[in-house]
Design a protein around this motif. Structure first.
Motif, PDB file in Angstrom:
ATOM      1  N   MET A  80       0.970  -1.166  -0.243  1.00  0.00           N
ATOM      2  CA  MET A  80      -0.091  -0.085   0.072  1.00  0.00           C
ATOM      3  C   MET A  80       1.032   1.308   0.091  1.00  0.00           C
ATOM      4  SD  MET A  80      -2.637   0.827   2.798  1.00  0.00           S
ATOM      5  CE  MET A  80      -3.459   2.665   2.773  1.00  0.00           C
ATOM      6  N   THR A  81       0.769   2.180  -1.023  1.00  0.00           N
ATOM      7  CA  THR A  81       1.515   3.297  -1.080  1.00  0.00           C
ATOM      8  C   THR A  81       0.698   4.487  -0.505  1.00  0.00           C
ATOM      9  OG1 THR A  81       0.714   3.578  -3.388  1.00  0.00           O
ATOM     10  CG2 THR A  81       2.937   2.416  -2.885  1.00  0.00           C
ATOM     11  N   MET A  82       1.298   5.547   0.195  1.00  0.00           N
ATOM     12  CA  MET A  82       0.798   6.544   0.541  1.00  0.00           C
ATOM     13  C   MET A  82       0.536   7.602  -0.450  1.00  0.00           C
ATOM     14  SD  MET A  82      -0.608   6.529   3.421  1.00  0.00           S
ATOM     15  CE  MET A  82      -0.757   5.777   4.990  1.00  0.00           C
ATOM     16  N   ALA A  83      -0.420   8.263  -0.642  1.00  0.00           N
ATOM     17  CA  ALA A  83      -0.708   9.413  -1.701  1.00  0.00           C
ATOM     18  C   ALA A  83      -0.087  10.637  -0.730  1.00  0.00           C
ATOM     19  CB  ALA A  83      -1.963   9.454  -2.064  1.00  0.00           C
ATOM     20  N   ARG A  84       0.983  11.256  -1.089  1.00  0.00           N
ATOM     21  CA  ARG A  84       1.366  12.389  -0.399  1.00  0.00           C
ATOM     22  C   ARG A  84       1.437  13.709  -1.318  1.00  0.00           C
ATOM     23  NH1 ARG A  84       4.339  10.776   4.295  1.00  0.00           N
ATOM     24  NH2 ARG A  84       5.430   8.835   3.840  1.00  0.00           N
ATOM     25  N   THR A  85       0.728  14.684  -0.798  1.00  0.00           N
ATOM     26  CA  THR A  85       0.588  16.024  -1.473  1.00  0.00           C
ATOM     27  C   THR A  85       1.435  16.890  -0.700  1.00  0.00           C
ATOM     28  OG1 THR A  85      -1.332  16.475  -0.082  1.00  0.00           O
ATOM     29  CG2 THR A  85      -1.778  15.454  -2.048  1.00  0.00           C
ATOM     30  N   THR A  86       1.674  17.935  -1.657  1.00  0.00           N
ATOM     31  CA  THR A  86       2.453  19.003  -1.135  1.00  0.00           C
ATOM     32  C   THR A  86       1.674  20.274  -0.924  1.00  0.00           C
ATOM     33  OG1 THR A  86       4.257  18.075  -2.449  1.00  0.00           O
ATOM     34  CG2 THR A  86       4.502  20.329  -1.696  1.00  0.00           C
ATOM     35  N   HIS A  87       1.729  20.872   0.305  1.00  0.00           N
ATOM     36  CA  HIS A  87       1.144  21.981   0.844  1.00  0.00           C
ATOM     37  C   HIS A  87       2.116  23.083   0.920  1.00  0.00           C
ATOM     38  CE1 HIS A  87      -2.102  19.775   2.177  1.00  0.00           C
ATOM     39  NE2 HIS A  87      -1.603  18.812   2.398  1.00  0.00           N
ATOM     40  N   THR A  88       1.891  24.225   0.132  1.00  0.00           N
ATOM     41  CA  THR A  88       2.642  25.524   0.315  1.00  0.00           C
ATOM     42  C   THR A  88       1.845  26.453   1.151  1.00  0.00           C
ATOM     43  OG1 THR A  88       3.499  24.968  -1.867  1.00  0.00           O
ATOM     44  CG2 THR A  88       3.887  27.186  -1.043  1.00  0.00           C
ATOM     45  N   ILE A  89       2.607  27.069   2.304  1.00  0.00           N
ATOM     46  CA  ILE A  89       1.889  27.835   3.429  1.00  0.00           C
ATOM     47  C   ILE A  89       2.642  29.102   3.331  1.00  0.00           C
ATOM     48  CG2 ILE A  89       1.262  28.147   5.352  1.00  0.00           C
ATOM     49  CD1 ILE A  89       0.818  25.213   5.870  1.00  0.00           C
ATOM     50  N   ASP A  90       2.061  30.245   3.141  1.00  0.00           N
ATOM     51  CA  ASP A  90       2.543  31.500   3.386  1.00  0.00           C
ATOM     52  C   ASP A  90       2.452  31.889   4.654  1.00  0.00           C
ATOM     53  OD1 ASP A  90       3.870  33.972   2.733  1.00  0.00           O
ATOM     54  OD2 ASP A  90       2.131  34.698   1.762  1.00  0.00           O
ATOM     55  N   ALA A  91       3.804  32.201   5.288  1.00  0.00           N
ATOM     56  CA  ALA A  91       3.732  32.470   6.759  1.00  0.00           C
ATOM     57  C   ALA A  91       3.494  33.861   7.012  1.00  0.00           C
ATOM     58  CB  ALA A  91       4.923  31.758   7.414  1.00  0.00           C
ATOM     59  N   ALA A  92       3.699  34.800   5.988  1.00  0.00           N
ATOM     60  CA  ALA A  92       3.501  36.049   6.409  1.00  0.00           C
ATOM     61  C   ALA A  92       2.294  36.707   7.017  1.00  0.00           C
ATOM     62  CB  ALA A  92       3.360  37.018   4.948  1.00  0.00           C
ATOM     63  N   ASP A  93       2.424  37.531   8.170  1.00  0.00           N
ATOM     64  CA  ASP A  93       1.387  37.935   9.134  1.00  0.00           C
ATOM     65  C   ASP A  93       0.254  36.758   9.499  1.00  0.00           C
ATOM     66  OD1 ASP A  93       2.105  40.594   8.600  1.00  0.00           O
ATOM     67  OD2 ASP A  93       0.864  40.670   6.893  1.00  0.00           O
ATOM     68  N   LYS A  94       0.996  35.552  10.021  1.00  0.00           N
ATOM     69  CA  LYS A  94       0.441  34.602  10.588  1.00  0.00           C
ATOM     70  C   LYS A  94       0.731  34.415  12.112  1.00  0.00           C
ATOM     71  CE  LYS A  94      -1.388  31.918   6.757  1.00  0.00           C
ATOM     72  NZ  LYS A  94      -1.676  30.632   5.996  1.00  0.00           N
ATOM     73  N   ILE A  95       0.001  34.223  12.892  1.00  0.00           N
ATOM     74  CA  ILE A  95       0.570  33.984  14.149  1.00  0.00           C
ATOM     75  C   ILE A  95       1.508  32.594  14.299  1.00  0.00           C
ATOM     76  CG2 ILE A  95      -0.055  33.591  16.860  1.00  0.00           C
ATOM     77  CD1 ILE A  95      -0.848  36.301  15.934  1.00  0.00           C
ATOM     78  N   ALA A  96       2.640  32.559  14.918  1.00  0.00           N
ATOM     79  CA  ALA A  96       3.663  31.557  14.840  1.00  0.00           C
ATOM     80  C   ALA A  96       3.111  30.108  15.421  1.00  0.00           C
ATOM     81  CB  ALA A  96       4.711  31.768  15.378  1.00  0.00           C
ATOM     82  N   GLY A  97       2.537  30.283  16.688  1.00  0.00           N
ATOM     83  CA  GLY A  97       1.866  29.111  17.237  1.00  0.00           C
ATOM     84  C   GLY A  97       0.786  28.419  16.440  1.00  0.00           C
ATOM     85  N   ARG A  98      -0.229  29.025  16.068  1.00  0.00           N
ATOM     86  CA  ARG A  98      -1.285  28.599  15.375  1.00  0.00           C
ATOM     87  C   ARG A  98      -0.566  27.886  14.045  1.00  0.00           C
ATOM     88  NH1 ARG A  98      -6.446  31.204  16.943  1.00  0.00           N
ATOM     89  NH2 ARG A  98      -5.882  32.503  18.745  1.00  0.00           N
ATOM     90  N   LEU A  99       0.143  28.573  13.405  1.00  0.00           N
ATOM     91  CA  LEU A  99       0.930  28.068  12.086  1.00  0.00           C
ATOM     92  C   LEU A  99       1.555  26.765  12.436  1.00  0.00           C
ATOM     93  CD1 LEU A  99       1.825  28.528   9.106  1.00  0.00           C
ATOM     94  CD2 LEU A  99       3.606  29.793   9.928  1.00  0.00           C
TER      95      LEU A  99
END
Length: 121
Positions: free
Chosen positions: A1-20
């Motif tokens: 069984m292979t895992m389907a991995r996707t790539t997420h790109t997140i922009d960290a500008a003006d986001k709270i560090a702990g929630r991110l």
């Protein structure tokens, strides 16, 4: 069984560090998938952009302190979050995410899928 991995790109500008960091930890563990199992590493890859532009709530930049031990007597080194964040913002976020991941053999594999996109200047 292979895992389907996707790539997420997140922009960290003006986001709270702990929630991110908690959002990144969920994606790395694969808890957002219906096929989640805690003993299988089925998480996705996460790329973070603009790490140096994320925010901290409250007065954490002035008051939060990190300690490390050199191994010698009296060898505790203290660094404020502001100094640490100005020099190595990627390392600060990586430490936050690492502390939110489970402390087991899968942790290093999950952290390897966390990468940072360099800011174009």
């Amino acid at each position: 069984m292979t895992m389907a991995r996707t790539t997420h790109t997140i922009d960290a500008a003006d986001k709270i560090a702990g929630r991110l960091a908690s959002q990144i930890a969920v994606l790395l563990q694969g808890k957002h998938k219906p096929s989640y199992q805690p003993n299988i590493d089925g998480g996705d890859a996460v790329h973070i952009a603009n790490v140096g532009k994320m925010r901290f709530s409250g007065k954490k930049l002035e008051k939060k302190v990190y300690h490390r031990f050199t191994g010698y007597p009296g060898g505790i080194r203290t660094t404020r979050l502001l100094e640490f964040f100005q020099t190595r913002p990627e390392h600060v976020l990586r430490m936050m995410v690492k502390n939110m991941l489970p402390k087991n053999k899968l942790q290093n594999a999950m952290l390897r899928r966390l990468s940072f996109v360099k800011d174009k200047k």
